[in-house]
Design a protein around this motif. Structure first.
Motif, PDB file in Angstrom:
ATOM      1  N   GLY A   1     -22.468  68.066  48.432  1.00 36.88           N
ATOM      2  CA  GLY A   1     -21.839  66.829  48.051  1.00 36.88           C
ATOM      3  C   GLY A   1     -21.332  66.835  46.609  1.00 36.88           C
TER       4      GLY A   1
ATOM      5  N   CYS B   1     -13.522  69.758  52.114  1.00 31.97           N
ATOM      6  CA  CYS B   1     -12.940  71.111  52.033  1.00 31.97           C
ATOM      7  C   CYS B   1     -13.103  71.851  53.362  1.00 31.97           C
ATOM      8  CB  CYS B   1     -13.631  71.913  50.935  1.00 31.97           C
ATOM      9  SG  CYS B   1     -13.589  71.084  49.337  1.00 31.97           S
TER      10      CYS B   1
ATOM     11  N   CYS C   1     -16.186  74.069  53.438  1.00 35.80           N
ATOM     12  CA  CYS C   1     -17.456  73.491  52.980  1.00 35.80           C
ATOM     13  C   CYS C   1     -18.644  74.157  53.707  1.00 35.80           C
ATOM     14  CB  CYS C   1     -17.467  71.990  53.223  1.00 35.80           C
ATOM     15  SG  CYS C   1     -18.985  71.252  52.579  1.00 35.80           S
TER      16      CYS C   1
ATOM     17  N   CYS D   1     -19.436  63.068  49.345  1.00 38.07           N
ATOM     18  CA  CYS D   1     -18.438  63.812  48.559  1.00 38.07           C
ATOM     19  C   CYS D   1     -17.073  63.188  48.818  1.00 38.07           C
ATOM     20  CB  CYS D   1     -18.447  65.276  49.005  1.00 38.07           C
ATOM     21  SG  CYS D   1     -17.400  66.333  48.002  1.00 38.07           S
TER      22      CYS D   1
END
Ligand code: SF4
Length: 342
Positions: A84, A39, A42, A35
């Motif tokens: 991802g 974040c 995540c 990815c």
């Protein structure tokens, strides 16, 4: 706003991808952990975050054809492609969509992606491959790619984001409400992984039994009430982790159960297991003198009916075998829930 009957709430009809997902009819296809983003919320595990691995439901995939096998054994009527970022491995994603569309009739596929890699050309490629629904995951803290939400496509187009307490989600809704068909708000979920910074940032779970973050549900329901005319779906961690997953595993149990397995109301399997120090073939031969059993190479054991294991336990123990009654999920890894030695 109304309850959907699946531990979630919606304004209007829920998206087609969700309709199949809540009934356990969607193959969960993790196409890559790669990815462009990192974040802080995540939810991926350490084994998947930024790793180029593929999973179809709980099964790790080495050859794309195994995805078809898993879809069949799960009685899937569609797939949700996730990561991802599936666009980080675009060729693989396109090939898989084509493969699934060729193999199955009326197979609904949706895909989640952040906006970073999205281009009009890529949307056309996904459309041509047969993708039915695309769900964008815009960055709430940075609107630099939000204009991509305006790209035209024949696919059904929506936004799916975690509902992060105190974030200005309304700004995104106002920006995109005329460009997308639906909004999916997910309950923000805690993950026990190093890259997940929610705890460090002061977020806490709403209670000790849930991964749902305190305040996320309140915000989601507030937003649903604010926009009664927009198609919106609030998806709880309970829907994802229990309803959807258990419905999916129940369907898989029907297809994978052995004649001697007992299926519980929850869709788990109860069976007897035999382990020993001899080769599985040798054990199988000896135990077959008493009753039917199968070799399970994945877990290095024999499996059989619970009743037979009990009935012949003294004979089997005399052979130095370890006997257990187990309750397992009908997942590829046959995840064990409970075991009792006899
Ligand atoms: S975009 Fe999704 S997969 Fe990628 S880091 Fe963020 S939450 Fe994780």
């Amino acid at each position: 706003m109304q309850p959907t009957g699946y531990e979630s709430y919606s304004n209007g009809e829920i998206p087609r991808g969700c309709q199949l997902c809540v009934r356990g009819r969607k193959l969960v296809l993790f196409i890559t952990g790669v990815c462009t983003k990192s974040c802080y919320f995540c939810p991926l595990s350490e084994q998947k975050f930024h790793k180029d691995v593929i999973y179809a439901n709980e099964r790790q995939i080495n050859d794309l054809k195994e995805i078809i096998e898993e879809a069949k054994i799960s009685s899937a009527q569609g797939a949700g492609i996730t990561g991802g970022d599936p666009l980080a491995k675009l060729d693989r994603t396109l090939e898989t969509i084509k493969l699934l569309k060729k193999e199955f009739k009326n197979f609904h596929i949706h895909l989640y992606t952040p906006l970073d890699l999205v281009t009009e050309e890529i949307l056309k490629k996904l459309e041509a491959a047969g993708l039915d629904e695309i769900r964008f995951h815009p960055d709430l803290d940075d609107d630099k790619f939000w204009n991509k939400l305006k790209y035209k496509t024949k696919m059904s187009k929506g936004i799916e984001i975690p509902c992060i307490p105190k974030k200005d989600i309304k700004k995104l809704i106002e920006y995109a409400k005329n460009d997308v068909e639906f909004f999916n708000l997910n309950e923000l979920e805690y993950a026990d992984a190093e890259h997940n910074k929610l705890a460090e940032l002061g977020y806490t779970t709403k209670d000790e039994f849930s991964y749902g973050i305190e305040g996320s549900e309140d915000l989601a329901l507030e937003i649903l009430k604010l926009y009664p005319k927009l198609k919106m779906h609030y998806c709880t961690t309970k829907l994802k982790d229990s309803v959807q997953m258990m419905n999916r595993i129940k369907l898989r149990a029907k297809n994978t159960k052995r004649p001697f397995d007992i299926i519980t109301n929850e869709g788990t399997l109860i069976r007897g297991t035999i382990k020993g120090n001899e080769s599985l073939e040798e054990m199988h031969k000896k135990v077959s003198k008493y009753f039917d059993n199968e070799i399970d190479k994945n877990k290095n054991r024999l499996i059989c009916a619970r009743n037979n294991l009990k009935k012949f336990s003294s004979k089997l123990k005399a052979l130095n075998y370890k006997l257990e009654i187990v309750e397992e999920l009908a997942t590829y890894d046959q995840f064990e829930i409970e075991s009792e030695e006899i």
